[in-house]
Design a protein around this motif. Structure first.
Motif, PDB file in Angstrom:
ATOM      1  N   LEU A  10      37.699  57.745  22.785  1.00  0.00           N
ATOM      2  CA  LEU A  10      37.094  58.276  24.003  1.00  0.00           C
ATOM      3  C   LEU A  10      38.115  59.032  24.842  1.00  0.00           C
ATOM      4  O   LEU A  10      38.165  58.916  26.067  1.00  0.00           O
ATOM      5  N   GLY A  11      38.963  59.797  24.149  1.00  0.00           N
ATOM      6  CA  GLY A  11      39.790  60.762  24.848  1.00  0.00           C
ATOM      7  C   GLY A  11      38.927  61.937  25.280  1.00  0.00           C
ATOM      8  O   GLY A  11      37.705  61.969  25.044  1.00  0.00           O
ATOM      9  N   VAL A  12      39.544  62.923  25.894  1.00  0.00           N
ATOM     10  CA  VAL A  12      38.782  64.075  26.389  1.00  0.00           C
ATOM     11  C   VAL A  12      38.593  65.076  25.255  1.00  0.00           C
ATOM     12  O   VAL A  12      39.475  65.873  24.956  1.00  0.00           O
ATOM     13  N   GLY A  13      37.458  65.016  24.605  1.00  0.00           N
ATOM     14  CA  GLY A  13      37.111  65.941  23.536  1.00  0.00           C
ATOM     15  C   GLY A  13      35.650  66.318  23.652  1.00  0.00           C
ATOM     16  O   GLY A  13      34.895  65.706  24.426  1.00  0.00           O
ATOM     17  N   GLY A  14      35.235  67.309  22.869  1.00  0.00           N
ATOM     18  CA  GLY A  14      33.865  67.786  22.973  1.00  0.00           C
ATOM     19  C   GLY A  14      32.834  66.717  22.648  1.00  0.00           C
ATOM     20  O   GLY A  14      31.868  66.520  23.397  1.00  0.00           O
ATOM     21  N   ALA A  15      33.024  66.000  21.533  1.00  0.00           N
ATOM     22  CA  ALA A  15      32.065  64.970  21.133  1.00  0.00           C
ATOM     23  C   ALA A  15      32.036  63.836  22.147  1.00  0.00           C
ATOM     24  O   ALA A  15      30.969  63.288  22.475  1.00  0.00           O
ATOM     25  N   GLU A  16      33.218  63.475  22.645  1.00  0.00           N
ATOM     26  CA  GLU A  16      33.319  62.363  23.582  1.00  0.00           C
ATOM     27  C   GLU A  16      32.622  62.684  24.903  1.00  0.00           C
ATOM     28  O   GLU A  16      31.861  61.866  25.438  1.00  0.00           O
ATOM     29  N   GLN A  17      32.871  63.884  25.424  1.00  0.00           N
ATOM     30  CA  GLN A  17      32.238  64.257  26.687  1.00  0.00           C
ATOM     31  C   GLN A  17      30.747  64.516  26.500  1.00  0.00           C
ATOM     32  O   GLN A  17      29.947  64.281  27.410  1.00  0.00           O
ATOM     33  N   GLN A  18      30.361  64.982  25.295  1.00  0.00           N
ATOM     34  CA  GLN A  18      28.945  65.161  25.013  1.00  0.00           C
ATOM     35  C   GLN A  18      28.230  63.811  25.048  1.00  0.00           C
ATOM     36  O   GLN A  18      27.122  63.695  25.566  1.00  0.00           O
ATOM     37  N   GLY A  77      22.223  42.239  19.749  1.00  0.00           N
ATOM     38  CA  GLY A  77      20.785  42.368  19.539  1.00  0.00           C
ATOM     39  C   GLY A  77      20.288  43.798  19.627  1.00  0.00           C
ATOM     40  O   GLY A  77      19.212  44.064  20.172  1.00  0.00           O
ATOM     41  N   TYR A  78      21.051  44.719  19.067  1.00  0.00           N
ATOM     42  CA  TYR A  78      20.701  46.143  19.171  1.00  0.00           C
ATOM     43  C   TYR A  78      19.586  46.509  18.194  1.00  0.00           C
ATOM     44  O   TYR A  78      19.552  46.028  17.052  1.00  0.00           O
ATOM     45  N   ASP A  79      18.699  47.361  18.637  1.00  0.00           N
ATOM     46  CA  ASP A  79      17.622  47.870  17.787  1.00  0.00           C
ATOM     47  C   ASP A  79      18.101  49.032  16.925  1.00  0.00           C
ATOM     48  O   ASP A  79      17.560  49.276  15.847  1.00  0.00           O
ATOM     49  N   LEU A  80      19.103  49.772  17.431  1.00  0.00           N
ATOM     50  CA  LEU A  80      19.538  50.998  16.766  1.00  0.00           C
ATOM     51  C   LEU A  80      21.028  51.194  17.003  1.00  0.00           C
ATOM     52  O   LEU A  80      21.546  50.874  18.073  1.00  0.00           O
ATOM     53  N   VAL A  81      21.701  51.708  15.972  1.00  0.00           N
ATOM     54  CA  VAL A  81      23.119  52.056  16.079  1.00  0.00           C
ATOM     55  C   VAL A  81      23.265  53.558  15.838  1.00  0.00           C
ATOM     56  O   VAL A  81      22.714  54.091  14.872  1.00  0.00           O
ATOM     57  N   HIS A  82      23.996  54.227  16.723  1.00  0.00           N
ATOM     58  CA  HIS A  82      24.219  55.668  16.634  1.00  0.00           C
ATOM     59  C   HIS A  82      25.719  55.897  16.565  1.00  0.00           C
ATOM     60  O   HIS A  82      26.460  55.507  17.476  1.00  0.00           O
ATOM     61  N   THR A  83      26.186  56.528  15.485  1.00  0.00           N
ATOM     62  CA  THR A  83      27.623  56.711  15.277  1.00  0.00           C
ATOM     63  C   THR A  83      28.035  58.168  15.497  1.00  0.00           C
ATOM     64  O   THR A  83      27.246  59.090  15.294  1.00  0.00           O
ATOM     65  N   HIS A  84      29.313  58.338  15.891  1.00  0.00           N
ATOM     66  CA  HIS A  84      29.850  59.662  16.210  1.00  0.00           C
ATOM     67  C   HIS A  84      31.279  59.768  15.691  1.00  0.00           C
ATOM     68  O   HIS A  84      32.111  58.893  15.948  1.00  0.00           O
ATOM     69  N   VAL A 104      19.873  53.317  11.731  1.00  0.00           N
ATOM     70  CA  VAL A 104      21.208  53.869  11.976  1.00  0.00           C
ATOM     71  C   VAL A 104      21.123  55.388  11.959  1.00  0.00           C
ATOM     72  O   VAL A 104      20.613  55.990  11.006  1.00  0.00           O
ATOM     73  N   VAL A 105      21.627  56.007  13.014  1.00  0.00           N
ATOM     74  CA  VAL A 105      21.662  57.459  13.168  1.00  0.00           C
ATOM     75  C   VAL A 105      23.116  57.874  13.326  1.00  0.00           C
ATOM     76  O   VAL A 105      23.907  57.162  13.947  1.00  0.00           O
ATOM     77  N   ALA A 106      23.488  59.003  12.742  1.00  0.00           N
ATOM     78  CA  ALA A 106      24.841  59.539  12.920  1.00  0.00           C
ATOM     79  C   ALA A 106      24.740  60.975  13.375  1.00  0.00           C
ATOM     80  O   ALA A 106      23.848  61.714  12.941  1.00  0.00           O
ATOM     81  N   THR A 107      25.642  61.385  14.255  1.00  0.00           N
ATOM     82  CA  THR A 107      25.726  62.792  14.630  1.00  0.00           C
ATOM     83  C   THR A 107      26.966  63.394  14.009  1.00  0.00           C
ATOM     84  O   THR A 107      28.064  62.857  14.150  1.00  0.00           O
ATOM     85  N   GLU A 108      26.773  64.502  13.293  1.00  0.00           N
ATOM     86  CA  GLU A 108      27.902  65.228  12.710  1.00  0.00           C
ATOM     87  C   GLU A 108      28.304  66.329  13.677  1.00  0.00           C
ATOM     88  O   GLU A 108      27.637  67.345  13.802  1.00  0.00           O
ATOM     89  N   HIS A 109      29.412  66.091  14.373  1.00  0.00           N
ATOM     90  CA  HIS A 109      29.874  67.003  15.422  1.00  0.00           C
ATOM     91  C   HIS A 109      30.798  68.099  14.907  1.00  0.00           C
ATOM     92  O   HIS A 109      30.870  69.173  15.496  1.00  0.00           O
ATOM     93  N   SER A 110      31.562  67.828  13.833  1.00  0.00           N
ATOM     94  CA  SER A 110      32.757  68.655  13.576  1.00  0.00           C
ATOM     95  C   SER A 110      32.967  69.056  12.121  1.00  0.00           C
ATOM     96  O   SER A 110      34.098  69.228  11.688  1.00  0.00           O
ATOM     97  N   LEU A 111      31.908  69.211  11.370  1.00  0.00           N
ATOM     98  CA  LEU A 111      32.054  69.569   9.961  1.00  0.00           C
ATOM     99  C   LEU A 111      32.189  71.079   9.804  1.00  0.00           C
ATOM    100  O   LEU A 111      31.269  71.839  10.103  1.00  0.00           O
ATOM    101  N   THR A 114      36.128  73.926   5.663  1.00  0.00           N
ATOM    102  CA  THR A 114      37.308  73.396   4.979  1.00  0.00           C
ATOM    103  C   THR A 114      37.916  72.185   5.669  1.00  0.00           C
ATOM    104  O   THR A 114      38.795  71.541   5.112  1.00  0.00           O
ATOM    105  N   ARG A 115      37.458  71.858   6.893  1.00  0.00           N
ATOM    106  CA  ARG A 115      38.047  70.749   7.637  1.00  0.00           C
ATOM    107  C   ARG A 115      36.969  69.985   8.381  1.00  0.00           C
ATOM    108  O   ARG A 115      35.906  70.533   8.711  1.00  0.00           O
ATOM    109  N   ILE A 116      37.250  68.717   8.658  1.00  0.00           N
ATOM    110  CA  ILE A 116      36.392  67.908   9.500  1.00  0.00           C
ATOM    111  C   ILE A 116      37.276  67.190  10.511  1.00  0.00           C
ATOM    112  O   ILE A 116      38.186  66.438  10.136  1.00  0.00           O
ATOM    113  N   GLU A 117      37.063  67.480  11.790  1.00  0.00           N
ATOM    114  CA  GLU A 117      37.882  66.920  12.873  1.00  0.00           C
ATOM    115  C   GLU A 117      39.370  67.158  12.626  1.00  0.00           C
ATOM    116  O   GLU A 117      40.206  66.287  12.883  1.00  0.00           O
ATOM    117  N   GLY A 118      39.699  68.332  12.108  1.00  0.00           N
ATOM    118  CA  GLY A 118      41.093  68.665  11.836  1.00  0.00           C
ATOM    119  C   GLY A 118      41.621  68.110  10.531  1.00  0.00           C
ATOM    120  O   GLY A 118      42.734  68.434  10.116  1.00  0.00           O
TER     121      GLY A 118
END
Length: 376
Positions: A10-18, A77-84, A104-111, A114-118
């Motif tokens: 949770l540093g200051v990045g696009g996905a984190e602030q989104q 007791g979560y109904d849903l997990v969302h990963t980032h 379970v839902v995942a968001t692909e922010h940075s694909l 040739t690179r993913i998240e650097g």
């Protein structure tokens, strides 16, 4: 509905602030787990009333984090997990399965291509990604470009849903007072022409191109780079070697909204301080910085930005794609400087990517995933 968002840091990045922006608009009770680096965005989330847990993960291969995360999901007791983000998607999907949560839902922010998240996209990285993806029910791509990349990788099309990042344009609106205050804070002359750059200071963003371009621009031009990262010292050295160090300002990471007792200008003020945003990255999954600049009424020069390229050209008339390197950026920056301010009108593209619209689309996915249904 009770949802848990799992994110790598949770540093200051696009996905984190989104994520922080999104949680303020979802009609769902949400908690957040950060695997590591509970930075400024964690503080911001807590100030918003969101429960944030730091898992204290020691590194990519800290397997002890898996049972700890599974236990936390089970106890919550979560109904849903969302990963980032990549690491959180791997560990979060598996931990949710171990805890008995199938939604379970995942968001692909940075694909990228040739690179993913650097990180370089090796066969091993791709294999791990695909293995983890099968443990979820839906993968959200932040642009049609990313959705197509996922399908080419082998992710079934029925599991991919495109939901773009959203922005709160009201927070980014141009303000002449904040413009003057931000320039004064960083010692930028009020009459200077300011070229801005926004994003992670990594080689892939190509901000070194802007430092080299500055060397060939008139003396009244300043470069304002907003972001932190491993290339910061290299950029400072390049500016020194070219004799433009006194014309370059590196602010470090700056959140959209400052934390308590943080007196440095926030992102909205820094955008107001700019006269143009330059985004020379050759590989982007979305291009959030470009949209944020447009919301502040800035003209934009960019190399890749799926968020703009996926829309009709008339929706962002002051966003111009630049092909080429230093020469091309120097030429376009000189053209814009000669043309003058040109007003701060907000284009239609910004309204297309409103955070309210993004939150509504995400709720549709949550409902479908919890019911076990799919979409075409």
């Amino acid at each position: 509905m009770k949802a848990l968002h799992v994110i790598t840091g949770l540093g200051v990045g696009g996905a984190e602030q989104q994520l922080r922006l999104l949680l303020g608009h979802l009609p769902v009770r949400c908690d957040v787990v950060t695997l590591a680096n509970p930075g400024p965005v964690a503080d911001g989330l807590r100030s918003d009333g969101v429960r944030v847990t730091h898992l204290g993960m020691g590194g990519n291969r800290d397997l002890s984090a898996l049972p700890r995360l599974a236990g936390l999901i089970r106890a919550g007791g979560y109904d849903l997990v969302h990963t980032h983000l990549y690491r959180a998607c791997l560990y979060g999907r598996l931990a949710a399965r171990l805890a008995g949560v199938r939604a379970v839902v995942a968001t692909e922010h940075s694909l990228g291509d040739t690179r993913i998240e650097g990180r370089r996209l090796t066969a091993g990285v791709r294999a791990l990604y695909l293995a983890g993806e099968r443990l979820g029910r839906a993968t959200i791509a932040v642009s049609p470009t990313v959705a197509e990349r996922l399908r080419r990788w082998g992710v079934p099309g029925r599991r991919v849903r495109t939901i773009p990042n959203g922005i709160d344009a009201s927070r980014l609106r141009y303000d002449a007072v904040r413009r003057a205050e931000a320039r004064e804070f960083y010692g930028i002359p009020q009459d200077a022409y300011v070229v801005g750059g926004l994003g992670r200071l990594d080689p892939g963003k190509r901000f070194d191109l802007l430092v080299h371009a500055l060397h060939r621009l008139p003396a009244d031009v300043r470069l304002l780079l907003v972001g932190g990262g491993r290339q910061e010292e290299a950029l400072r050295r390049t500016a020194h070697d070219l004799g433009v160090a006194d014309r370059v300002v590196l602010t470090g990471e700056r959140p959209h909204l400052p934390a308590p007792r943080d007196h440095a200008p926030a992102l909205s003020s820094l955008l107001s301080a700019m006269d143009v945003l330059a985004a020379p990255s050759a590989e982007e999954a979305f291009g959030l910085a470009v949209l944020e600049a447009l919301a502040a009424g800035l003209p934009v020069l960019y190399t890749t930005c799926p968020a703009i390229d996926d829309l009709p050209a008339h929706t962002a008339p002051r966003a111009r794609r630049v092909t080429g390197g230093i020469d091309a950026y120097v030429r376009e920056l000189l053209r814009l400087r000669a043309a003058g301010p040109g007003g701060r009108a907000v284009p239609d593209a910004v309204r297309h990517y409103s955070i309210e619209r993004t939150a509504g689309q995400l709720m549709d996915v949550y409902t479908a995933v919890l019911s076990g249904s799919t979409w075409k």
